[in-house]
Scaffold this motif. Structure first.
Motif, PDB file in Angstrom:
ATOM      1  N   ARG A 219       0.825  -1.200   0.000  1.00  0.00           N
ATOM      2  CA  ARG A 219       0.000   0.000   0.000  1.00  0.00           C
ATOM      3  C   ARG A 219       0.867   1.263   0.000  1.00  0.00           C
ATOM      4  NH1 ARG A 219      -5.174   1.563   3.863  1.00  0.00           N
ATOM      5  NH2 ARG A 219      -5.381   3.717   3.106  1.00  0.00           N
ATOM      6  N   ALA A 220       1.894   1.265   0.809  1.00  0.00           N
ATOM      7  CA  ALA A 220       2.752   2.452   0.878  1.00  0.00           C
ATOM      8  C   ALA A 220       3.394   2.734  -0.475  1.00  0.00           C
ATOM      9  CB  ALA A 220       3.828   2.248   1.947  1.00  0.00           C
ATOM     10  N   GLU A 221       3.835   1.682  -1.148  1.00  0.00           N
ATOM     11  CA  GLU A 221       4.442   1.848  -2.468  1.00  0.00           C
ATOM     12  C   GLU A 221       3.411   2.364  -3.469  1.00  0.00           C
ATOM     13  OE1 GLU A 221       6.824  -0.940  -5.740  1.00  0.00           O
ATOM     14  OE2 GLU A 221       6.352  -1.734  -3.743  1.00  0.00           O
ATOM     15  N   TYR A 222       2.171   1.868  -3.385  1.00  0.00           N
ATOM     16  CA  TYR A 222       1.136   2.316  -4.318  1.00  0.00           C
ATOM     17  C   TYR A 222       0.810   3.792  -4.081  1.00  0.00           C
ATOM     18  CZ  TYR A 222      -2.556   1.621  -7.710  1.00  0.00           C
ATOM     19  OH  TYR A 222      -3.314   1.689  -8.859  1.00  0.00           O
ATOM     20  N   GLU A 223       0.718   4.169  -2.826  1.00  0.00           N
ATOM     21  CA  GLU A 223       0.394   5.560  -2.517  1.00  0.00           C
ATOM     22  C   GLU A 223       1.485   6.503  -3.002  1.00  0.00           C
ATOM     23  OE1 GLU A 223      -0.392   5.381   1.655  1.00  0.00           O
ATOM     24  OE2 GLU A 223      -2.539   4.947   1.363  1.00  0.00           O
ATOM     25  N   SER A 224       2.749   6.105  -2.850  1.00  0.00           N
ATOM     26  CA  SER A 224       3.847   6.995  -3.232  1.00  0.00           C
ATOM     27  C   SER A 224       4.099   7.002  -4.738  1.00  0.00           C
ATOM     28  CB  SER A 224       5.127   6.599  -2.486  1.00  0.00           C
ATOM     29  OG  SER A 224       5.569   5.313  -2.885  1.00  0.00           O
ATOM     30  N   GLN A 225       3.880   5.872  -5.409  1.00  0.00           N
ATOM     31  CA  GLN A 225       4.218   5.774  -6.829  1.00  0.00           C
ATOM     32  C   GLN A 225       3.042   6.049  -7.766  1.00  0.00           C
ATOM     33  OE1 GLN A 225       6.494   2.351  -8.034  1.00  0.00           O
ATOM     34  NE2 GLN A 225       7.724   2.337  -6.158  1.00  0.00           N
ATOM     35  N   VAL A 226       1.817   5.886  -7.275  1.00  0.00           N
ATOM     36  CA  VAL A 226       0.649   6.047  -8.143  1.00  0.00           C
ATOM     37  C   VAL A 226      -0.269   7.164  -7.664  1.00  0.00           C
ATOM     38  CG1 VAL A 226      -1.399   4.918  -9.129  1.00  0.00           C
ATOM     39  CG2 VAL A 226       0.728   3.616  -8.824  1.00  0.00           C
ATOM     40  N   LEU A 227      -0.749   7.066  -6.428  1.00  0.00           N
ATOM     41  CA  LEU A 227      -1.765   8.005  -5.974  1.00  0.00           C
ATOM     42  C   LEU A 227      -1.216   9.415  -5.788  1.00  0.00           C
ATOM     43  CD1 LEU A 227      -3.785   5.786  -3.449  1.00  0.00           C
ATOM     44  CD2 LEU A 227      -4.181   6.161  -5.898  1.00  0.00           C
ATOM     45  N   GLU A 228      -0.096   9.559  -5.102  1.00  0.00           N
ATOM     46  CA  GLU A 228       0.432  10.898  -4.853  1.00  0.00           C
ATOM     47  C   GLU A 228       0.810  11.624  -6.145  1.00  0.00           C
ATOM     48  OE1 GLU A 228       3.499  10.649  -1.905  1.00  0.00           O
ATOM     49  OE2 GLU A 228       2.158   9.753  -0.411  1.00  0.00           O
ATOM     50  N   PRO A 229       1.503  10.987  -7.110  1.00  0.00           N
ATOM     51  CA  PRO A 229       1.764  11.677  -8.381  1.00  0.00           C
ATOM     52  C   PRO A 229       0.475  12.062  -9.119  1.00  0.00           C
ATOM     53  CG  PRO A 229       3.222   9.799  -8.138  1.00  0.00           C
ATOM     54  CD  PRO A 229       2.212   9.695  -7.032  1.00  0.00           C
ATOM     55  N   MET A 230      -0.546  11.210  -9.058  1.00  0.00           N
ATOM     56  CA  MET A 230      -1.814  11.510  -9.708  1.00  0.00           C
ATOM     57  C   MET A 230      -2.476  12.732  -9.066  1.00  0.00           C
ATOM     58  SD  MET A 230      -4.977   8.806 -10.066  1.00  0.00           S
ATOM     59  CE  MET A 230      -5.387   8.848  -8.302  1.00  0.00           C
ATOM     60  N   TYR A 231      -2.501  12.776  -7.738  1.00  0.00           N
ATOM     61  CA  TYR A 231      -3.082  13.935  -7.054  1.00  0.00           C
ATOM     62  C   TYR A 231      -2.290  15.205  -7.350  1.00  0.00           C
ATOM     63  CZ  TYR A 231      -5.366  10.273  -4.223  1.00  0.00           C
ATOM     64  OH  TYR A 231      -6.081   9.185  -3.790  1.00  0.00           O
ATOM     65  N   HIS A 232      -0.968  15.077  -7.400  1.00  0.00           N
ATOM     66  CA  HIS A 232      -0.119  16.232  -7.701  1.00  0.00           C
ATOM     67  C   HIS A 232      -0.412  16.763  -9.101  1.00  0.00           C
ATOM     68  CE1 HIS A 232       3.573  18.042  -9.410  1.00  0.00           C
ATOM     69  NE2 HIS A 232       3.691  18.598  -8.210  1.00  0.00           N
ATOM     70  N   ASP A 233      -0.566  15.846 -10.072  1.00  0.00           N
ATOM     71  CA  ASP A 233      -0.738  16.271 -11.455  1.00  0.00           C
ATOM     72  C   ASP A 233      -2.097  16.916 -11.702  1.00  0.00           C
ATOM     73  OD1 ASP A 233       1.752  15.245 -11.906  1.00  0.00           O
ATOM     74  OD2 ASP A 233       1.076  13.433 -12.942  1.00  0.00           O
ATOM     75  N   ILE A 234      -3.122  16.478 -10.976  1.00  0.00           N
ATOM     76  CA  ILE A 234      -4.453  17.039 -11.221  1.00  0.00           C
ATOM     77  C   ILE A 234      -4.723  18.277 -10.378  1.00  0.00           C
ATOM     78  CG2 ILE A 234      -5.849  15.778  -9.521  1.00  0.00           C
ATOM     79  CD1 ILE A 234      -7.850  15.275 -11.872  1.00  0.00           C
ATOM     80  N   ALA A 235      -3.917  18.519  -9.357  1.00  0.00           N
ATOM     81  CA  ALA A 235      -4.181  19.619  -8.418  1.00  0.00           C
ATOM     82  C   ALA A 235      -4.344  20.981  -9.092  1.00  0.00           C
ATOM     83  CB  ALA A 235      -3.090  19.678  -7.358  1.00  0.00           C
ATOM     84  N   PRO A 236      -3.499  21.347 -10.086  1.00  0.00           N
ATOM     85  CA  PRO A 236      -3.707  22.661 -10.718  1.00  0.00           C
ATOM     86  C   PRO A 236      -5.061  22.799 -11.412  1.00  0.00           C
ATOM     87  CG  PRO A 236      -1.526  21.796 -11.225  1.00  0.00           C
ATOM     88  CD  PRO A 236      -2.286  20.681 -10.590  1.00  0.00           C
ATOM     89  N   LEU A 237      -5.635  21.670 -11.853  1.00  0.00           N
ATOM     90  CA  LEU A 237      -6.940  21.694 -12.519  1.00  0.00           C
ATOM     91  C   LEU A 237      -8.085  21.510 -11.530  1.00  0.00           C
ATOM     92  CD1 LEU A 237      -6.003  19.337 -15.507  1.00  0.00           C
ATOM     93  CD2 LEU A 237      -6.095  21.847 -15.532  1.00  0.00           C
ATOM     94  N   ASP A 238      -7.752  21.099 -10.307  1.00  0.00           N
ATOM     95  CA  ASP A 238      -8.753  20.762  -9.290  1.00  0.00           C
ATOM     96  C   ASP A 238      -8.383  21.435  -7.971  1.00  0.00           C
ATOM     97  OD1 ASP A 238     -10.847  19.377  -7.941  1.00  0.00           O
ATOM     98  OD2 ASP A 238      -9.473  17.746  -7.398  1.00  0.00           O
ATOM     99  N   PRO A 239      -8.399  22.774  -7.945  1.00  0.00           N
ATOM    100  CA  PRO A 239      -7.918  23.474  -6.749  1.00  0.00           C
ATOM    101  C   PRO A 239      -8.768  23.210  -5.506  1.00  0.00           C
ATOM    102  CG  PRO A 239      -8.964  24.991  -8.298  1.00  0.00           C
ATOM    103  CD  PRO A 239      -8.803  23.697  -9.013  1.00  0.00           C
ATOM    104  N   GLN A 240     -10.030  22.819  -5.674  1.00  0.00           N
ATOM    105  CA  GLN A 240     -10.886  22.526  -4.529  1.00  0.00           C
ATOM    106  C   GLN A 240     -10.691  21.109  -3.999  1.00  0.00           C
ATOM    107  OE1 GLN A 240     -12.600  25.083  -3.272  1.00  0.00           O
ATOM    108  NE2 GLN A 240     -11.704  26.268  -4.968  1.00  0.00           N
ATOM    109  N   GLY A 241      -9.901  20.292  -4.701  1.00  0.00           N
ATOM    110  CA  GLY A 241      -9.648  18.929  -4.256  1.00  0.00           C
ATOM    111  C   GLY A 241     -10.838  17.994  -4.377  1.00  0.00           C
ATOM    112  N   GLU A 242     -11.765  18.314  -5.277  1.00  0.00           N
ATOM    113  CA  GLU A 242     -12.966  17.482  -5.425  1.00  0.00           C
ATOM    114  C   GLU A 242     -12.624  16.059  -5.886  1.00  0.00           C
ATOM    115  OE1 GLU A 242     -15.988  18.200  -4.669  1.00  0.00           O
ATOM    116  OE2 GLU A 242     -16.299  20.369  -4.774  1.00  0.00           O
ATOM    117  N   LEU A 243     -11.571  15.923  -6.701  1.00  0.00           N
ATOM    118  CA  LEU A 243     -11.294  14.641  -7.343  1.00  0.00           C
ATOM    119  C   LEU A 243     -10.102  13.900  -6.756  1.00  0.00           C
ATOM    120  CD1 LEU A 243     -11.766  15.667 -11.105  1.00  0.00           C
ATOM    121  CD2 LEU A 243     -13.496  14.937  -9.444  1.00  0.00           C
TER     122      LEU A 243
END
Length: 412
Positions: A219-243
């Motif tokens: 889980r830790a590897e998935y969060e660091s390698q998949v989820l966190e980069p995905m959240y980082h990349d969408i953040a400029p388009l999703d400033p309210q954090g809806e997604l």
């Protein structure tokens, strides 16, 4: 699936089936999911609790999802249960002039014109998603799938299950493709839903990757390698954090750590629940054989490249059962020394090796799929050279009848 105690691998199964709501006469999509759910519950909400099962909506108003509310220890009893839920929905839709339509895509829907988003409780999430990715397209608004959820108890089980699922994902469209048409014509793909799905969120590539996930062991590897980069990349388009939640992940199989399960998303919806559950049983049997190291060890399963698996996936999206699989390394992981297999023959071989062909519950349904091809091929065979609106309506009305009566579609 509702929150439940942690289960060990293969101790329970969660199934989600997505259906189109269409006009009884014209079979055009009808945006009535909110009216249906209100009729079922007495108030306006996106989720209706019916005890063992639940009904819900996601994003578009012509779609209703049926799911078992808690993991079931066996797949067999779910077939009749889902059929009963389908029939209950059709009874509620009948006075509205509507019915459910199966298969993974509406054959002539124009999503640019006909898409209506859910406007109620979760509307801000869907509005944000639409603003970023654009929901008025086939890969977003016109797609119905079966999601198969398989549990894991800890990182060790997750690593084994994820590796096994990753190997089976590429060949699932060969058995399950049910979407050969778009815009009223054959699309050139047997699994048009997946062809469109692969490109629907490319504005943020990390959301989907190569559809086939990379090897991950915890889980830790998935969060660091998949989820966190995905959240980082969408953040400029999703400033309210809806997604910025794990469900944003659009890969063909995603860990749902909120319920300790891997959710498989590459399976097209079939013509009736018996067919859907038979495919779930076939997928699970092969995944379990890989999980148990019957054909290859975990380290070898994890070592195969994502590029290799993605090539097989795209061949099966295009040609389904007729796709040629000539990756000797991949076949070796399935315990095969042959250098080439047609995908339909590969499924026949795997189903026989797992013993599922001897199941009194699944054997007949799987025999039809293997003998006559996936639903997409049976639809094309029935369609022939007549692509007229009247003929399309005739075929898809027959599919609606198959759904109501719980029988398989075989071209006349």
């Amino acid at each position: 699936m509702a929150a439940t105690p942690v289960l060990h691998a293969f101790a329970g199964y969660g199934i989600e089936l997505e259906y189109m709501i269409v006009d009884q006469h014209t079979l055009a999509v009808l945006p009535l999911a909110d009216a249906l759910l209100q009729a079922a519950s007495g108030n306006m909400q996106a989720d209706v609790d019916r005890g063992r099962f639940g009904w819900s909506n996601e994003i578009v108003l012509h779609l209703v999802e049926v799911k078992n509310a808690r993991p079931n220890p066996a797949l067999e009893p779910l077939a009749a249960g889902f059929q009963a839920e389908v029939n209950a929905i059709n009874r509620l839709l009948q006075p509205m002039g509507a019915r459910l339509m199966p298969s993974a895509m509406h054959p002539w829907m124009n999503p640019a014109v006909e898409t209506r988003l859910w406007p109620h409780d979760q509307a801000p999430i869907y509005q944000a998603y639409d603003r970023i990715f654009g929901c008025h397209q086939h890969g977003q608004a016109n797609l119905q799938s079966m999601h198969l959820n398989l549990p894991f108890a800890d990182d060790a089980e997750f690593a084994r299950l994820h590796a096994a699922v990753r190997l089976v994902l590429p060949i699932l469209p060969a058995l399950a493709a049910s979407s050969p048409l778009a815009d009223g014509q054959p699309s050139g793909y047997l699994d048009t839903r997946m062809a469109n799905y692969c490109s629907a969120v490319q504005r943020v590539p990390s959301v989907i990757g190569q559809v086939i996930p990379h090897t991950i062991s915890s889980r830790a590897e998935y969060e660091s390698q998949v989820l966190e980069p995905m959240y980082h990349d969408i953040a400029p388009l999703d400033p309210q954090g809806e997604l910025q939640h794990e469900w944003l992940n659009a890969r063909g199989a995603i860990p749902r750590f909120d319920r300790n399960a891997i959710e498989i998303r590459v399976i097209d919806l079939q013509e009736c629940p018996q067919a859907d559950l038979a495919i779930a049983a076939a997928a699970t049997a092969v995944i379990r054989s890989l999980y148990d190291d019957k054909w290859s060890p975990l380290a070898m399963q994890q070592a195969i490249s994502t590029d290799s698996l993605a090539r097989i996936l795209h061949a099966c999206i295009r040609d389904a059962d007729q796709a040629v699989i000539d990756d000797a390394g991949y076949l070796h992981l399935l315990g095969l020394s042959d250098r080439q297999y047609r995908a339909g023959d590969l499924w026949l071989h795997l189903i026989n090796r797992t013993g599922l062909n001897r199941s009194t519950f699944w054997a007949e349904t799987l025999h039809v799929m293997l003998e006559h091809g996936p639903l997409a091929r049976r639809i094309l065979r029935a369609l022939g050279d007549d692509h007229s609106s009247a003929h399309l309506q005739h075929i898809y009305r027959a599919l609606c009848d198959c759904l109501e009566t719980g029988r398989l579609f075989l071209e006349k």
